[in-house]
Design a protein around this motif. Structure first.
Motif, short mmCIF file in Angstrom:
data_model
loop_
_atom_site.label_atom_id
_atom_site.label_comp_id
_atom_site.label_asym_id
_atom_site.label_seq_id
_atom_site.Cartn_x
_atom_site.Cartn_y
_atom_site.Cartn_z
N PRO A 119 0.80 -1.23 0.00
CA PRO A 119 0.00 0.00 0.00
C PRO A 119 0.83 1.28 0.00
O PRO A 119 0.31 2.34 -0.28
N SER A 120 2.11 1.16 0.32
CA SER A 120 2.88 2.40 0.46
C SER A 120 3.49 2.85 -0.86
O SER A 120 4.09 3.92 -0.93
N SER B 256 -11.32 1.82 -0.11
CA SER B 256 -10.26 0.91 0.32
C SER B 256 -8.88 1.52 0.14
O SER B 256 -7.87 0.83 0.23
N ASN B 257 -8.85 2.80 -0.12
CA ASN B 257 -7.56 3.42 -0.36
C ASN B 257 -6.77 3.53 0.95
O ASN B 257 -7.09 4.32 1.84
N ALA B 258 -5.73 2.74 1.03
CA ALA B 258 -4.98 2.67 2.28
C ALA B 258 -4.28 3.97 2.60
O ALA B 258 -4.26 4.43 3.75
N VAL B 259 -3.72 4.58 1.57
CA VAL B 259 -2.97 5.81 1.80
C VAL B 259 -3.88 6.89 2.34
O VAL B 259 -3.58 7.55 3.34
N ALA B 260 -5.01 7.06 1.68
CA ALA B 260 -5.94 8.10 2.11
C ALA B 260 -6.44 7.83 3.51
O ALA B 260 -6.54 8.73 4.35
N TYR C 110 -3.75 -4.07 4.91
CA TYR C 110 -3.40 -2.86 5.67
C TYR C 110 -2.46 -3.10 6.82
O TYR C 110 -2.13 -2.19 7.55
N LEU C 111 -2.07 -4.33 7.01
CA LEU C 111 -1.08 -4.53 8.06
C LEU C 111 0.27 -4.09 7.52
O LEU C 111 1.21 -4.85 7.43
N HIS C 112 0.30 -2.89 7.11
CA HIS C 112 1.55 -2.40 6.54
C HIS C 112 2.37 -1.71 7.61
O HIS C 112 1.83 -1.09 8.52
#
Lengths: 394, 783
Positions: free
Chosen positions: A35-36, B700-704, B736-738
């Protein structure tokens, strides 16, 4: 308590491969799924993900200290009348930073009181953030505790100045500004705020085709330890230039106003103290040139205009003598009376002379004598003039 | 002196405090020690650096690590955060508690933190030792004392060892020596030989080696005591088919067999995808059969081999697979035999030439020419010009997530953690890919190591003559790429070293006219060159990276020039059809673009923003489809510098470019940029509005999601922010477990409450379910 410096952007390390390589498109797919990364341009290192500050970082004079203060009820009891107070203790003063001083009626378990405080740091050195919390327990017991957070405020910039006095009354100020922080710094504004006696012209842009272009080019920022030179031209305002006596000795020129930005627009602003300069002394009588041609013909008379200013505290009675040099020949009567000249007043004087030698010649040989004190002032090398033969000029 | 004054005033104030003054002093003192720690790091304030270095988990590079203050005393969760800059309070000890207790707590913590400060450097190493094996660490102790481990080794290990006694001795030697010779702080946390713990468990004699020489270390950090027992206890509960030591080393025979299928499978353009429905089940079986009989050849499954492309010259290879294992030399001999004109024609396919093309240096070319001309007599080549790689370290295998679980959640929870490891997959490319895509990169590195060992390029083989094949180099590439992905840069550099500048003659196909008849070009994959060039920048030497990238750029440009002039890629007069030429130009343009990309990234890392921006501009020429993303990226660079105006200009350009295209992605991009611009103007409320708007389009936009949560925090809404992040992680943990999300989450937990530990542990559990062994546990800040 957490200091709120600006968040940073997450950088990832791109590892790519080609379709024919062993992992096939696995690596590329992994990067796509991450995602990054920037979608569509995964190889771009600088992502869009914001990450919170990980450490206190540095805080510099002129920046704004922002901090999140959260009081959280970890217990399983409701507490009442909570008062949170945040003070900043510097070496010279104690400031209250809390937004509100009203007590919160009650705080349930696992709830918190949040406050974000801002303070523009105006002092160098040790600062201590003192957070005090008082509250009443269920049993009515009054409790109180405090926490101390110490941090150092550092100097972000090193400013050095230099003055150049022009023959006219202009003053040039050269300012060297060095970034002594550890991060790049975008200089948003560096300007000289002149004192009331001066007008200022900034000489940091070059006009090319109607557009003013910064002398620093495309490089809009200062790397750590980089230095920039700014140049300003200061002209005394008309009303002060008239009174010659006013600009004398140590004068206040003005101060530099510097606004910079760092990571994600974190802003800082500093002003220097009043810059002072020693005005050049001109003695009792000052003779300055108002007009002079730059090129003259050989053996042809030309005119110059001088301005004679009485810089002393007393009235003078002046006599002008003109002595010829090897090349310069004055036309007119030597030893003429100029009359009385009062303090801080001046007179204009038109003179005619000619040169007998070609080349760059120095205008010399003026003598002023104050008949009251029988004091003679000599003026040599007043100006230079280029003498050419008349044939060449035509 | 001002600090002193301040302190004395605050001391005065203390007497008024309700809480006992002594406690206050204790705490005050305690914080001061924290501050001292903070002062040390003050010089390194740059956010970007610290951000970068956060990725460099492994303390490989001390310069870059400077700012990372994710170093806290283990088991001391409450006060360690002070060092992290999130000045966390120890509030709870004082409130509603009797003073006596809180004081003892404080005392204890102080003691702990003092202890951990001194022992801090050793801690990671110790843990890894413990997490792995007591036997190994016991041995290490004995080495420290006696200096020789050989007799000991003989006692412990060979119980189960089968024929490969010698093989086994050597790697172990290597494993142990680095841990003893290197100062612990510098050594990357190589878990000292995980294999042996498994070996030990299977050996069913774990209790014997309960270390007594270990005791003094346990005092250092209380958390140790619990861990030390765990490997022992958990041993019987190992669920994965864990082969015994003999199995593993017996495997060398076996992996040879299995490896043999990739010797050949990869010789041409397309590697063979081996799809075996029974593969997963057959492997353990095979292993057990091995351990019983040690008979590697009989249990070989036959893999149905599918060639992706007709020209993928598999014929000799697929034959080879079904045959019994052969040493490397023999296989080569087989290759040498298959010298027929057909194979030659097939091997030298268009695709090969196009992809493998490279322009060797003058020196290398001369050697290659002499090889070509004197095909049948030996060519004398200086040993220094040969590439003799070998694995430089044994297993880095290990699972930091599991280690943490053992520490914080107990063994019950840890047992539940199941990830694939090198043993649980097929010992082939298929298994390797499986490990990579399931994010078990550490295991994948191991598997690469095994496969390379089968190639005769295993441990201690560095410096010994080696034969290279397309496969061996691809394996090296994968292994090194994974090391970089795992941020184990120093290890990658060590193993890269024998490859020199990737231009040695034995890395070209022409060097092996018998094996690769008629084939030309470099065996080194282009991506490996990129990796090689990029590596120094992560080790604090970006200049070297730039140099390497520049020479790559020159060669790429030269190849393009050759193509334009109607020559083949390497400048020879080969006839190429227009179509192929077009394809080749396209390939090499994109490769050149990739080099430019790396340069730009490198310049960005060097903080030479002006050049970096220029470089990104030139990347746009090669990847025009990425223009909006790149322009946005440049805008963000300016935003980072603080030049909001220029950033705005770039963002406007993006809007112009995307105006023509519509679609979700460009819409998101525009909104994202606007949000960032507001961020730069300190307007978090507006930024939040835009991030939320993106979520309305693409929930689902992780960044946002993450960025909106960050904005909420800056707006003073900690609870809302937490809710958003938690919701996001729960909604789709797979995605999203980033690292960055979890990092933000843990930071907020620490801010929220001094009892953040439970919440962090809950995160760990979530991670354990979803993430592979490549997960970077530092972001959980569990200490």
């Amino acid at each position: 308590v957490m200091r709120l410096t600006k968040p940073t952007l997450f950088t990832n390390i791109p590892v790519t491969c080609e379709e024919r390589d062993l992992p096939g498109n696995l690596f590329n797919q992994l990067m796509k799924d991450d995602p990054s990364t920037v979608k569509g341009a995964e190889t771009l290192m600088l992502g869009e993900m914001l990450t919170l500050p990980q450490n206190f970082g540095n805080i510099f004079l002129g920046e704004t200290f922002s901090s999140y203060i959260s009081v959280h009820n970890d217990s399983n009891q409701v507490v009442k009348d909570i008062l949170v107070k945040a003070d900043l203790q510097t070496s010279s003063q104690r400031l209250n930073l809390s937004a509100s001083s009203a007590a919160v009626a009650e705080l349930k378990p696992d709830c918190c009181i949040d406050d974000v405080i801002h303070h523009e740091v105006k002092e160098i050195g040790t600062h201590i953030l003192v957070c005090a919390v008082s509250y009443t327990t269920q049993t009515g017991e009054k409790m109180y505790f405090r926490k101390f957070f110490k941090f150092q405020v550092l100097k972000p910039l090193d400013v050095k100045t230099k003055f150049y006095n022009a023959e006219t009354d202009e003053v040039f100020l050269e300012a060297q500004i060095q970034n002594i922080t550890t991060s790049p710094m975008f200089m948003e504004k560096v300007s000289l705020e002149p004192s009331m006696m001066y007008n200022v012209a900034e000489l940091n842009t070059v006009d090319t085709a109607g557009e003013s272009e910064s002398t620093f080019g495309a490089r809009t920022y200062l790397q750590p330890m980089d230095t920039r030179q700014y140049l300003y031209c200061l002209k005394p305002k008309q009303e002060f230039a008239e009174k010659a006596g006013v600009i004398k000795g140590v004068t206040v020129i003005g101060k530099l106003d510097i606004v910079w930005k760092t990571n994600l627009g974190e802003r800082g602003r500093l002003q220097t103290s009043q810059l002072q300069r020693m005005a050049p002394g001109y003695g009792d009588v000052r003779l300055s040139l108002e007009t002079i041609p730059d090129t003259v013909n050989l053996e042809e008379p030309f005119d110059i205009t001088c301005k004679i200013t009485n810089c002393s505290e007393r009235t003078m009675d002046l006599v002008l003598e003109m002595c010829n040099t090897n090349s310069i020949h004055w036309c007119g009567v030597s030893g003429r009376q100029l009359g009385k000249l009062h303090p801080s007043s001046s007179l204009h004087l038109a003179l005619t002379l000619l040169s007998s030698v070609q080349g760059l010649q120095s205008v010399s040989g003026l003598r002023l004598t104050d008949t009251f004190l029988k004091r003679t002032y000599e003026y040599d090398d007043i100006a230079q003039v280029c003498v050419v033969s008349s044939e060449i000029k035509q | 002196s001002s600090a002193k004054d301040a302190k004395s005033t605050s001391d005065e104030d203390d007497s008024r405090a309700v809480v006992q003054q002594k406690t206050q002093e204790e705490i005050l003192f305690h914080e001061e020690t924290i501050d001292l720690g903070g002062d040390e790091f003050e010089s390194e304030g740059n956010e970007t650096v610290s951000e970068d270095s956060n990725n460099f988990v492994d303390k490989l590079n001390e310069q870059m690590m400077e700012s990372v203050i994710i170093s806290d005393s283990p088991n001391n969760s409450e006060d360690d955060t002070g060092e992290l800059g999130c000045l966390q309070e120890i509030v709870d000890q004082m409130e509603a508690k009797d003073n006596l207790k809180s004081q003892t707590e404080v005392d204890k913590e102080e003691f702990l933190s003092n202890e951990s400060e001194t022992e801090h450097e050793e801690t990671p190493k110790d843990i890894s030792e413990i997490g792995t094996d007591d036997q190994a660490s016991l041995k290490e102790e004995s080495i420290q004392e006696a200096g020789k481990e050989e007799p000991k080794l003989g006692n412990n290990v060979p119980v189960e060892t089968k024929p490969n006694n010698t093989d086994e001795g050597t790697p172990e030697d290597q494993i142990l020596s680095p841990s003893t010779t290197k100062p612990s702080s510098e050594a990357e946390p190589i878990p000292v030989c995980t294999i042996f713990s498994q070996a030990n468990s299977a050996g069913s004699q774990p209790q014997l080696f309960l270390p007594d020489g270990f005791e003094p270390q346990m005092v250092k950090s209380p958390s140790f005591s619990s861990i030390i027992e765990t490997p022992v206890k958990s041993n019987p509960q190992v669920v994965q088919p864990s082969p015994s030591l003999s199995k593993f080393f017996g495997d060398t025979v076996n992996t040879n067999t299995l490896a043999s299928d990739f010797f050949d499978s990869f010789t041409t353009s397309n590697f063979i995808s081996v799809s075996n429905p029974n593969a997963s089940s057959s492997v353990p079986e095979q292993m057990s059969s091995l351990s019983n009989g040690g008979d590697g050849s009989s249990s070989n499954p036959t893999f149905p081999v599918q060639n992706g492309r007709p020209e993928a010259g598999g014929p000799p290879s697929s034959l080879e697979i079904t045959q019994s294992p052969k040493p490397f030399s023999q296989i080569q001999a087989v290759f040498a035999g298959s010298d027929d004109p057909f194979a030659t024609a097939l091997n030298m396919s268009e695709l090969d030439r196009r992809n493998d093309a490279w322009i060797p240096s003058e020196e290398t070319r001369n050697v290659l020419i002499s090889v070509a001309t004197q095909q049948y007599s030996a060519v004398f080549i200086d040993k220094e010009n040969l590439t003799m790689p070998g694995l430089k370290f044994d297993n880095i295998q290990g699972d930091a997530v599991k280690d943490l679980m053992l520490r914080f959640l107990g063994e019950q929870a840890a047992v539940k953690r199941q990830v694939l490891n090198a043993n649980s997959v097929e010992q082939s490319f298929v298994g390797l890919k499986q490990l990579i895509s399931s994010k078990n990169w550490r295991a994948a590195v191991d598997l690469c190591g095994r496969l390379l060992t089968a190639h005769g390029q295993g441990y201690k083989k560095s410096g010994l003559p080696a034969s290279h094949t397309t496969d061996s180099l691809q394996l090296w590439f994968v292994r090194l790429a994974l090391l970089v992905k795992l941020n184990l840069f120093q290890s990658a550099e060590m193993e890269f070293e024998p490859f020199g500048n990737l231009d040695q003659p034995d890395l070209y196909y022409e060097y092996y006219p018998n094996v690769y008849p008629g084939r030309k070009g470099s065996m080194v994959p282009f991506s490996m060159r990129i990796l090689h060039a990029e590596l120094p920048q992560y080790l604090g030497n970006p200049q070297e990276s730039l140099d390497r990238l520049h020479s790559m750029k020159i060669i790429c440009a030269k190849i393009l020039e050759n193509l334009e002039q109607g020559l083949a890629e390497d400048g020879s007069m080969t006839n190429i059809t227009q179509e192929n030429r077009q394809a080749s130009v396209q390939l090499w343009r994109s490769r050149l673009g990739r080099v430019m990309y790396s340069m730009a990234n490198c310049l960005l890392m060097m903080k030479d923003y002006v050049l970096a921006v220029d470089a990104y501009h030139s990347v746009i020429k090669y990847y025009p489809q990425q223009e909006p993303q790149l322009l946005s990226g440049i805008g963000r660079i300016f935003l980072q510098i603080g030049d909001i105006k220029t950033a705005e200009k770039y963002f406007q350009d993006v809007e112009k470019v995307t105006h023509k295209l519509d679609g979700l992605q460009s819409q998101i991009m525009v909104l994202m940029n606007r949000a960032f611009l507001h961020l730069g103007q300190n307007n978090f409320a507006e930024a939040h509005r835009f991030f939320t708007e993106i979520l309305r389009i693409d929930s689902s936009n992780a960044v946002a999601n993450n960025n909106a949560a960050v904005c909420l925090l800056y707006l003073g809404k900690l609870k809302d922010s937490l809710r958003q992040l938690e919701g996001m992680v729960q909604q789709d943990p797979q995605h999203y477990l980033h690292e960055s999300v979890l990092f933000n989450l843990t930071t907020m937990y620490e801010l929220e409450s001094s009892r953040s530990m439970q919440k962090k542990q809950a995160l760990l559990e979530a991670v354990a379910i979803k993430e592979g062994d490549s997960f970077n546990t530092q972001c959980l800040k569990l200490g």
